[in-house]
Write a protein that holds these residues in place. Sequence first.
Motif, mmCIF file in Angstrom:
data_model
loop_
_atom_site.group_PDB
_atom_site.id
_atom_site.type_symbol
_atom_site.label_atom_id
_atom_site.label_comp_id
_atom_site.label_asym_id
_atom_site.label_seq_id
_atom_site.Cartn_x
_atom_site.Cartn_y
_atom_site.Cartn_z
ATOM 1 N N LEU A 318 0.909 -1.074 -0.090
ATOM 2 C CA LEU A 318 0.293 -0.025 -0.057
ATOM 3 C C LEU A 318 0.657 1.246 0.203
ATOM 4 N N LYS A 319 0.414 2.201 -0.807
ATOM 5 C CA LYS A 319 1.043 3.616 -0.706
ATOM 6 C C LYS A 319 0.785 4.138 0.688
ATOM 7 N N ALA A 320 1.781 4.603 1.350
ATOM 8 C CA ALA A 320 1.391 5.279 2.566
ATOM 9 C C ALA A 320 1.074 6.507 2.394
ATOM 10 N N LEU B 19 8.234 8.031 -5.903
ATOM 11 C CA LEU B 19 8.888 6.855 -5.189
ATOM 12 C C LEU B 19 7.821 5.759 -4.537
ATOM 13 N N ARG B 20 6.799 6.247 -3.918
ATOM 14 C CA ARG B 20 5.917 5.728 -3.072
ATOM 15 C C ARG B 20 5.013 4.907 -4.455
ATOM 16 N N HIS B 47 12.611 9.745 3.174
ATOM 17 C CA HIS B 47 11.052 9.312 2.965
ATOM 18 C C HIS B 47 10.936 7.973 3.994
ATOM 19 N N THR B 48 10.542 8.361 5.217
ATOM 20 C CA THR B 48 10.911 7.253 6.367
ATOM 21 C C THR B 48 9.901 6.269 6.202
ATOM 22 N N ALA B 296 -0.026 16.204 -9.163
ATOM 23 C CA ALA B 296 1.507 16.160 -9.428
ATOM 24 C C ALA B 296 1.915 14.539 -9.756
ATOM 25 N N SER B 297 2.372 13.830 -8.733
ATOM 26 C CA SER B 297 3.130 12.643 -8.867
ATOM 27 C C SER B 297 2.162 11.489 -9.647
ATOM 28 N N GLY B 298 0.888 11.525 -9.041
ATOM 29 C CA GLY B 298 0.168 10.289 -9.563
ATOM 30 C C GLY B 298 -0.129 10.516 -11.115
#
Lengths: 323, 323, 323, 323
Positions: A318-320, B19-20, B47-48, B296-298
């Motif tokens: 899953l995407k956080a 990245l996610r 990106h913890t 944005a990233s999506g």
Amino acid sequence: MKIKAGIIGGAGYTGGEMLRLLINHADVEIVFVHSNSNGGNLISAVHTDLLGDTDLRFTEEISSAIDVLFLCVGHGDAKKFLDANSVAAGIKIIDLSQDFRLSAAAGNDWVYGLPELNRERIRTAGFVANPGCFATCIQLALLPLAAKGLLKNEVHINATTGSTGAGQSLAVTSHFSWRNNNLSVYKAFEHQHLNEIGQSLIQLDPDFNQDLNFIPQRGDFTRGILAAVYMESDLTAEQAKAIYQDYYSEHPFTHMSEKNIDLKQVVNTNKGLVHVEKHGNKLLIISIIDNLLKGASGQAVQNMNLMFGLDERQGLKLKATAF
Amino acid sequence: MKIKAGIIGGAGYTGGEMLRLLINHADVEIVFVHSNSNGGNLISAVHTDLLGDTDLRFTEEISSAIDVLFLCVGHGDAKKFLDANSVAAGIKIIDLSQDFRLSAAAGNDWVYGLPELNRERIRTAGFVANPGCFATCIQLALLPLAAKGLLKNEVHINATTGSTGAGQSLAVTSHFSWRNNNLSVYKAFEHQHLNEIGQSLIQLDPDFNQDLNFIPQRGDFTRGILAAVYMESDLTAEQAKAIYQDYYSEHPFTHMSEKNIDLKQVVNTNKGLVHVEKHGNKLLIISIIDNLLKGASGQAVQNMNLMFGLDERQGLKLKATAF
Amino acid sequence: MKIKAGIIGGAGYTGGEMLRLLINHADVEIVFVHSNSNGGNLISAVHTDLLGDTDLRFTEEISSAIDVLFLCVGHGDAKKFLDANSVAAGIKIIDLSQDFRLSAAAGNDWVYGLPELNRERIRTAGFVANPGCFATCIQLALLPLAAKGLLKNEVHINATTGSTGAGQSLAVTSHFSWRNNNLSVYKAFEHQHLNEIGQSLIQLDPDFNQDLNFIPQRGDFTRGILAAVYMESDLTAEQAKAIYQDYYSEHPFTHMSEKNIDLKQVVNTNKGLVHVEKHGNKLLIISIIDNLLKGASGQAVQNMNLMFGLDERQGLKLKATAF
Amino acid sequence: MKIKAGIIGGAGYTGGEMLRLLINHADVEIVFVHSNSNGGNLISAVHTDLLGDTDLRFTEEISSAIDVLFLCVGHGDAKKFLDANSVAAGIKIIDLSQDFRLSAAAGNDWVYGLPELNRERIRTAGFVANPGCFATCIQLALLPLAAKGLLKNEVHINATTGSTGAGQSLAVTSHFSWRNNNLSVYKAFEHQHLNEIGQSLIQLDPDFNQDLNFIPQRGDFTRGILAAVYMESDLTAEQAKAIYQDYYSEHPFTHMSEKNIDLKQVVNTNKGLVHVEKHGNKLLIISIIDNLLKGASGQAVQNMNLMFGLDERQGLKLKATAF
């Protein structure tokens, strides 16, 4: 061939999360989603974030043409449901309520569904009792020590939960005007999850008989639990970290963090993170989960994956939310 | 064979979201993640939430053994990067900054990457300029009318953004003590995204020349944009709904909701939802997106999917946070 | 000698705010606080922040040994109360509901209690209808123009309210899990406060007949309203500012800010702040109040001060929360 | 005649709160408000909620025509200030930093300014070191037991603070995008306030030598501290409550609540509330304050009131925010 799944209690919070997960699970087909109050309604009319993702509707009828049944009902109602409805032999059951978590009451047919404790037993289980959210978070902080017989002193636990832990019912403590920017303690030393935590610790260490001092808190966020757990310990920081690292090395969702952690690292994921520090003679373990995922529906899917021989992570990458 | 991707500016908010998404994208292999300030560091150290999900590290070097390059740098820095670095022919570029969104400045090589406007052109583009977040949310509310030549009166727009829209830089207006429980207007009538919105409306309706009155607001949430847009219109509610339904029928991420909508329906997803109401002679369109994903990233991943002939939804079937 | 005050509906939000104010008001003695549901209970058992500040209890009985009666009941219930109970002649009444705000229905005995509109009439009034919260915020943005006959074009209003505006009743939209980090539009173009706003504008400018386009929004904060209001105008920025400066120069709670404003500048105060900008041919006015104070109980005390010849600010020099 | 007050460091959070309080304090005249960075600027340009309440400006000069000087500067800077500037004899000083809290370092001229511990000494003090925010909240939970010599076992403390406790400097952990909906532990077992807490406990009980196990947490709210404190105890619940009731009976701001408490009961007030429960052999004390008021500037005004022979509550009858 896909796993055919049915859901009882699909209109609540854990039912909604189950749907959000199963709709995107490559190996699952949702056969029915039962709701007493929403029969016939579109699922996306209740779980409105699913608009555009599914045209499924809630049903008032229950099919037996399924492989697995998820019980997403309130505490007490899972037992009532199973008393009132005969579930065909061979259908696996995963219950998210607390009704079958304590083996003394549940009997030997039920396995306590915490993979980090019982993964091998879950693989062959017919009936799985999914752990509580606080119970999951706190056990992730304690299991590695219990497994080594190293819980020799009383344990101090402070854990804060998001509002979704209390479900969707309206209450003074769930009113936005009350809860926003607020914090409060409840059920101090007496939270019902202490029973299942104690049962697990004794399973790993039959001699365990320490007090578990638990202060639950209501936080002003929606998702997640952070537990700060400590006890006296002879272990050095390095020894303790090695024990946690080793215990979780084979578990894909639970990880030890060398750096300190914060709650949002796990929100909207099925992960558990633990961080270990030593201060004087006290060993501190910080543990975080998402209460609705690793603490409920995500763990239920993880259990299903194990019960059906799938990769434990299937459908759970899953995407956080992160922010 | 997987698409080989490189990321410039991987330590910021849009880089993190990229990245996610890409880590779980079945058709992508991340070749490098560049960061000026974090070269050599673990990505999960910045990106913890990615702890346990990836062992990748940031690099200070850029490889040309890639198929697509994502520019996740600040406004102005994308152009500087491309001026200073020659990107090998054949590598597709998706720029998340505003540097190439206006065709007058960007030239014909760049396609404005809003699939709901330019899907076919994106499929064959080499260089895509990813739209702004406000611009995406507002265009989703206006494109169906513009496509029919029905924007014949001035347009009134109020839109409120989450804090992540301003990036990770520290500022008075991003301080928790200031922003929590707060609300404010900024850049009224003068937000830079008005330019790209106007360009798109003229693309669909060359005669469009109405004022776009835009009041942007800073909300006290982290993710999401809600825009309330209205104008005088002769359309009935049913006519208007039919136009939106029709326009978005072939677009997998954008949907019309019959019921009123709220921001969290789309948070942590790549979806856009619009809702249409008619009041007197005013047509109201409410539009919501997640500013970091569809804003944005999506959308950048959606564009990549189109550019490489994949299913537009690949890697973007995201679990909504919902709460 | 102190003003003897009675409160009907003391257990709700506006009743609680009334108590928080009157307990510290040097010229007021609280004679009774009526509550249907809490008769006999300690006030601090309901308004728990008052623990240590008062030993008063709610009563089920109503005394006529008072000088002023505050009606803090729901819309419709104020009229019912006055129909069912005879209030002795000479007792002044301040009603916080909407029942007597529209003079057509209320008759000539009632004065609309917005000091920035009707200060002199309030001074001699027997019965005051306290304005609505949205209505107060929006009128503060419009009155100076109406007073000059300068509202010659349709008006565009977007305003966002905190959750306390909807009172303490439990509802889906007041559930913390729903409202936290959320935003939504409701009652677009049709909010009931439009009536009282229109009445005031016509009072100042009998020729006023423009549309008031009002988009109300539910914000994810507890206190406060921010309204962004604009219209076409021939005024320059300097002319407009001078008009606002002049109009509010004699009003102790409403001020024009040269700098842009944010909601928390007025939270937990009785102040209203307005900020004026000119963009092209549009005049923008941003207006902020605390919905429970200037938008309800604070304004009620301000009205009481005027009705009894006190300094308008008495008991209302409140410490802002600020954060 | 009014007390003439000067403020050093008036542009920070505690300086702002001091101004919000003193502006409405009937017995105080603010002579100057010093700020290194804002000399000449309007106070309301920095503390924008004070617009309309004061026309004062920050100064770069320091007058000695004052009766009391408040030091609202950072830790370390108070000592530096007093080393570099001679303060005329007879001017009382109240320092809000931690520089003079520990008597071993501060010497006998300084009194630790916790009225619930040292009220009589404060009345005659020339120099008062105002306690820390965590330290105040935790001491309110422990002083009654220490005064009776009943702290015979180690003490377990978990306390969560609002973001304003960290001041206005920008930091990753104060970024809204990070902190909103987040929770984290920091400085576990090692918070600097443990020193002043220990000093006070030994003052009341010279034999006290128990561990104070303190887990501080960063909460996602702006104001307030809630501490949950427990230890083994032979006291019954009734005995314990009687001890707290008795200890605080003469203190106007600190009260024992029979009912469980929540943080917002004290936000924007100078009050402390404690609630006592007994569970098994553990005595639990929950304690709440507003970190900027009872934990900083409010307590400083309370100390000033005592030092100048005023009613302890003067200027501190504050309206709670409540929501």
